[in-house]
Design a protein around this motif. Structure first.
Motif, PDB file in Angstrom:
ATOM      1  N   GLU A 138       1.436  18.731  -1.598  1.00  0.00           N
ATOM      2  CA  GLU A 138       1.098  18.591  -3.076  1.00  0.00           C
ATOM      3  C   GLU A 138       0.339  17.570  -3.717  1.00  0.00           C
ATOM      4  N   PHE A 139       0.372  16.336  -2.793  1.00  0.00           N
ATOM      5  CA  PHE A 139      -0.263  15.197  -3.173  1.00  0.00           C
ATOM      6  C   PHE A 139      -1.692  15.129  -2.830  1.00  0.00           C
ATOM      7  N   LYS A 140      -2.660  14.433  -3.422  1.00  0.00           N
ATOM      8  CA  LYS A 140      -4.003  14.262  -3.367  1.00  0.00           C
ATOM      9  C   LYS A 140      -3.686  13.467  -1.870  1.00  0.00           C
ATOM     10  N   PRO A 141      -4.851  13.833  -0.936  1.00  0.00           N
ATOM     11  CA  PRO A 141      -4.528  13.104   0.447  1.00  0.00           C
ATOM     12  C   PRO A 141      -4.424  11.774   0.526  1.00  0.00           C
ATOM     13  N   ASN A 142      -5.174  10.927  -0.073  1.00  0.00           N
ATOM     14  CA  ASN A 142      -5.001   9.471   0.091  1.00  0.00           C
ATOM     15  C   ASN A 142      -3.780   8.884  -0.555  1.00  0.00           C
ATOM     16  N   CYS A 143      -3.400   9.783  -1.528  1.00  0.00           N
ATOM     17  CA  CYS A 143      -2.236   9.170  -2.198  1.00  0.00           C
ATOM     18  C   CYS A 143      -0.886   9.427  -1.373  1.00  0.00           C
ATOM     19  N   ALA A 144      -0.859  10.506  -0.651  1.00  0.00           N
ATOM     20  CA  ALA A 144       0.255  10.719   0.511  1.00  0.00           C
ATOM     21  C   ALA A 144       0.104   9.608   1.272  1.00  0.00           C
ATOM     22  N   LEU A 145      -0.880   8.952   1.784  1.00  0.00           N
ATOM     23  CA  LEU A 145      -1.069   7.993   2.436  1.00  0.00           C
ATOM     24  C   LEU A 145      -0.433   6.778   2.152  1.00  0.00           C
ATOM     25  N   VAL A 146      -0.602   6.432   0.794  1.00  0.00           N
ATOM     26  CA  VAL A 146      -0.216   5.255   0.004  1.00  0.00           C
ATOM     27  C   VAL A 146       1.430   5.517  -0.051  1.00  0.00           C
ATOM     28  N   LEU A 147       1.894   6.780  -0.305  1.00  0.00           N
ATOM     29  CA  LEU A 147       3.418   6.748  -0.149  1.00  0.00           C
ATOM     30  C   LEU A 147       3.881   6.477   1.108  1.00  0.00           C
ATOM     31  N   LEU A 148       3.253   7.135   2.192  1.00  0.00           N
ATOM     32  CA  LEU A 148       3.549   6.788   3.462  1.00  0.00           C
ATOM     33  C   LEU A 148       3.840   5.305   3.821  1.00  0.00           C
ATOM     34  N   ASP A 149       2.886   4.642   3.469  1.00  0.00           N
ATOM     35  CA  ASP A 149       2.694   3.300   3.622  1.00  0.00           C
ATOM     36  C   ASP A 149       3.854   2.412   2.913  1.00  0.00           C
ATOM     37  N   PHE A 150       4.174   3.134   1.522  1.00  0.00           N
ATOM     38  CA  PHE A 150       5.365   2.437   0.917  1.00  0.00           C
ATOM     39  C   PHE A 150       6.799   2.605   1.518  1.00  0.00           C
ATOM     40  N   PHE A 151       6.918   3.926   2.052  1.00  0.00           N
ATOM     41  CA  PHE A 151       8.117   4.333   2.508  1.00  0.00           C
ATOM     42  C   PHE A 151       8.251   3.483   4.088  1.00  0.00           C
ATOM     43  N   ILE A 152       7.082   3.214   4.613  1.00  0.00           N
ATOM     44  CA  ILE A 152       7.282   2.231   5.643  1.00  0.00           C
ATOM     45  C   ILE A 152       7.656   0.847   5.358  1.00  0.00           C
ATOM     46  N   ARG A 153       7.034   0.079   4.378  1.00  0.00           N
ATOM     47  CA  ARG A 153       7.413  -1.033   4.065  1.00  0.00           C
ATOM     48  C   ARG A 153       8.833  -1.487   3.441  1.00  0.00           C
ATOM     49  N   HIS A 154       9.191  -0.143   2.786  1.00  0.00           N
ATOM     50  CA  HIS A 154      10.614  -0.392   2.232  1.00  0.00           C
ATOM     51  C   HIS A 154      11.860   0.354   3.109  1.00  0.00           C
ATOM     52  N   GLY A 155      11.373   0.513   4.523  1.00  0.00           N
ATOM     53  CA  GLY A 155      12.239   0.850   5.458  1.00  0.00           C
ATOM     54  C   GLY A 155      12.874   2.105   5.089  1.00  0.00           C
ATOM     55  N   ILE A 156      12.106   3.032   4.783  1.00  0.00           N
ATOM     56  CA  ILE A 156      12.456   4.444   4.322  1.00  0.00           C
ATOM     57  C   ILE A 156      12.150   5.422   5.676  1.00  0.00           C
ATOM     58  N   LEU A 157      10.870   4.939   6.126  1.00  0.00           N
ATOM     59  CA  LEU A 157      10.347   5.757   7.093  1.00  0.00           C
ATOM     60  C   LEU A 157      10.123   4.594   8.385  1.00  0.00           C
ATOM     61  N   THR A 158      10.879   4.935   9.581  1.00  0.00           N
ATOM     62  CA  THR A 158      11.019   3.994  10.228  1.00  0.00           C
ATOM     63  C   THR A 158      10.930   4.641  11.873  1.00  0.00           C
ATOM     64  N   GLN A 159      11.071   3.773  12.916  1.00  0.00           N
ATOM     65  CA  GLN A 159      10.725   4.356  14.253  1.00  0.00           C
ATOM     66  C   GLN A 159      12.021   5.127  14.738  1.00  0.00           C
TER      67      GLN A 159
END
Length: 265
Positions: free
Chosen positions: A222-243
């Motif tokens: 549902e997100f504009k493609p590059n906006c989805a990338l920005v959110l993934l980056d946000f999740f990574i930097r805030h420790g929400i998306l991790t290895q």
């Protein structure tokens, strides 16, 4: 290249698939930009490319190997030439004791590109001569009615993202155009008393969503493609998306910062 009768100031090599702007000796960026403007306006007026139907009257910069400004180009025409474009994206969020929530806007359904899709809190393209942070302040006021003092004091620079867009029908105009982009990314933590509101006709509404609600919308595309990338980056930097919770973690991080084979600012 065959869809348009290129003016004499352009050298066309169909075998190498290259276009070269042949400007007079001693020409500066202003003179080259004038030639570019005449070329793209002619293509628009002749209806040579559908992407030019979304003419913006906004100029984007194109840089050389020494980071010098080579030429300005109409925003709508940038995808035709495959030049690097630049923008700003900011994620505004509320951090309570219970959870984090993020302000998510929905793009106006009649917007020329990606109408009706979800977006980042604030986002916009950087015009020629505009500094990224000043662009952010301007877009925050125009799109989200966020006070200038709030953005200047609270917005935190969080690096850049680089990637290639492969344009599809949602972008408007020709499809399969390759467009490299660089986005300056910012975070803004706001209090529960701050509510973004549409300041122009580009945003339909804002929603305050939990991380889980955003993840569900991402999974549905549902997100504009590059906006989805920005959110993934946000999740990574805030420790929400991790290895620990994402098997493709390293691949995702790498793809958010692609090396662009072009001069950049």
């Amino acid at each position: 290249m065959e869809a348009f009768q290129w003016p004499s100031c352009w050298s066309v090599n169909t075998q190498a698939r290259t276009l070269t702007l042949s400007s007079p000796s001693g020409s500066d960026a202003a003179k080259r930009s004038l030639l570019m403007a005449k070329t793209t306006a002619t293509a628009r007026d002749k209806g040579s490319f559908r992407v030019l139907e979304g003419w913006r009257n906004e100029l984007y910069p194109v840089y050389g190997s020494d980071r010098e400004l080579l030429v300005d180009i109409e925003r709508a025409a940038s995808a035709l030439f495959g030049v690097v474009t630049y923008g700003v994206h900011m994620t505004a969020y509320v951090q309570s004791k219970e959870c984090m929530k993020i302000w998510v806007p929905r793009r106006a359904r009649n917007k020329q590109t990606y109408g009706g899709m979800l977006d980042n809190t604030v986002a916009g393209g950087i015009s020629t001569g505009e500094e990224p942070f000043e662009c952010l302040v301007r877009e925050a006021a125009e799109e989200a009615s966020l006070p200038e003092v709030l953005v200047r004091k609270g917005a935190k620079a969080a690096g850049t993202m680089t990637y290639f867009y492969v344009r599809d029908e949602r972008a408007g105009g020709e499809t399969e155009l390759l467009q490299p982009e660089c986005q300056y990314v910012y975070d803004l933590e706001v209090g529960e008393d701050i509510t973004p509101k549409p300041g122009d006709n580009e945003v339909e509404d804002f929603y305050l969503w939990t991380v889980e609600e955003i993840q569900a919308a991402l999974a549905k595309g549902e997100f504009k493609p590059n906006c989805a990338l920005v959110l993934l980056d946000f999740f990574i930097r805030h420790g929400i998306l991790t290895q620990a919770n994402e098997k493709d973690y390293i691949e995702i991080v790498a793809r958010l910062h692609r090396r662009l084979e072009f001069p950049t600012a």
